[in-house]
Design a protein around this motif. Structure first.
Motif: not given
Ligand code: NCD
Length: 311
Positions: A49-57, A125-126, A135-138, A291-296
């Motif tokens: 991760f070269f950019e900040d992130s909370t939930r995606t990472r 690609n995150a 993955t966000q769109a999914l 929570s869908a983010g983890v499952a997907v």
């Protein structure tokens, strides 16, 4: 599925359905006391991760761990990237350690694609600059499908800082692929250059006004005003932005009683979304998205890394 997930173009409706089916199974795992599946035992995934992130990472980390993979987090701060190492050298260095998959977030559009040409492991690609965040769109379309059923013929309004939004670019493609209709709403200064040609070719609508769009929306996706990507004044004052484009308490009255409200986070409460909208029990699906983010992401990691083995 393709070998990498770099763009929503890598997944058609059939592949999305497959990802969603597996994600639904993974979702059940989330509710168990013991959440581990052995599917990726012995595999190593690096979150670069070269950019900040909370939930995606963190959700990629949890997703990998629940599939029993070893997950290593590397961020630009604290890595040799801050000592001047090139992206290519950093990537070749970590893959030389014997990793099986790379999850990459980078401020440059096209970074994940470029990296996929340097390595021979799957790259996810995150989020690459203002380009895509597949993955966000999914996870957004998965959340909507669980809420609304088939998205065929459903009308989704995507509202906010579209110019700087990779979430917007990936979601338009995913929603259209699933048969939804989309209206992209932003002030003229935050409409991406050339959007009219894209909208015409892809088949979605654009609007500079929010109020006429909301009554016919089956779902509304609010996007963050990305101040960190802005160099000048895109709107006169925060107050003026909210008056024109914020999902305020007053505007909630234009939406159906159970119309889902999405926001990928992080939210600027009081700017693009009011507390009333963000916390609306019947309408806000913001935490369902998380929570869908983890499952997907479990599903995506599984499909890209597990080969033919079953979970
Ligand atoms: C988005 C991102 O980073 O592109 N956030 C996320 O992944 N949850 C949207 C944003 O930063 O506004």
């Amino acid at each position: 599925m393709t070998r990498h997930l770099l763009s929503i173009d890598d997944v058609d409706a059939a592949a999305m359905a497959e990802i969603f089916d597996t994600a639904a199974e993974m979702h059940d795992v989330q509710r168990r006391a013991v959440k581990k599946l052995p599917a990726l035992r012995g595999r190593t995934v690096i979150n670069l991760f070269f950019e900040d992130s909370t939930r995606t990472r963190s959700s990629f980390e949890i997703a990998g761990k629940w599939l029993s993979a070893d997950v290593i987090n590397l961020s630009a701060k604290g890595s040799s990237a801050s000592k001047g190492e090139s992206l290519r050298d950093t990537v070749l260095t970590v893959t030389a350690m014997g990793v099986d998959g790379l999850v990459v977030r980078h401020g440059a559009s096209g970074a994940a694609h470029q990296i996929s040409q340097w390595v021979d492991v799957p790259v996810i690609n995150a989020g690459d600059g203002m380009h895509e965040h597949p993955t966000q769109a999914l996870l957004d379309t998965y959340t909507l499908t669980r809420r609304l059923g088939s998205l065929e013929g459903k009308h989704v309004a995507i509202v906010g800082d579209l110019t700087h939004s990779r979430v917007f670019r990936s979601n338009v493609k995913a929603l259209l692929e699933l048969g939804a209709s989309v209206t992209a709403v932003a002030p003229p200064t935050l409409m991406p250059a050339g959007i009219d040609d894209w909208a015409k070719a892809a088949g979605f609508a654009t609007s500079y006004e929010l109020d006429p769009v909301l009554p016919s929306a089956d779902a509304v996706m609010m996007l963050r005003v990305q101040r960190e990507r802005m160099s000048g004044g895109y709107f006169p004052t925060a107050r003026e932005y909210t008056v024109g484009y914020g999902l305020t308490r007053e505007r909630l009255g234009l939406l159906g009683a159970d119309t889902p409200i999405l926001h990928p986070g992080p939210m600027n409460r009081g700017l693009e979304i009011s507390a009333d909208a963000a916390d609306s029990v019947d309408r806000s699906v913001v935490l369902d998205q998380v929570s869908a983010g983890v499952a997907v992401r479990m599903s995506v990691l599984y499909h890209l890394l597990a080969g033919e083995e079953t979970p």
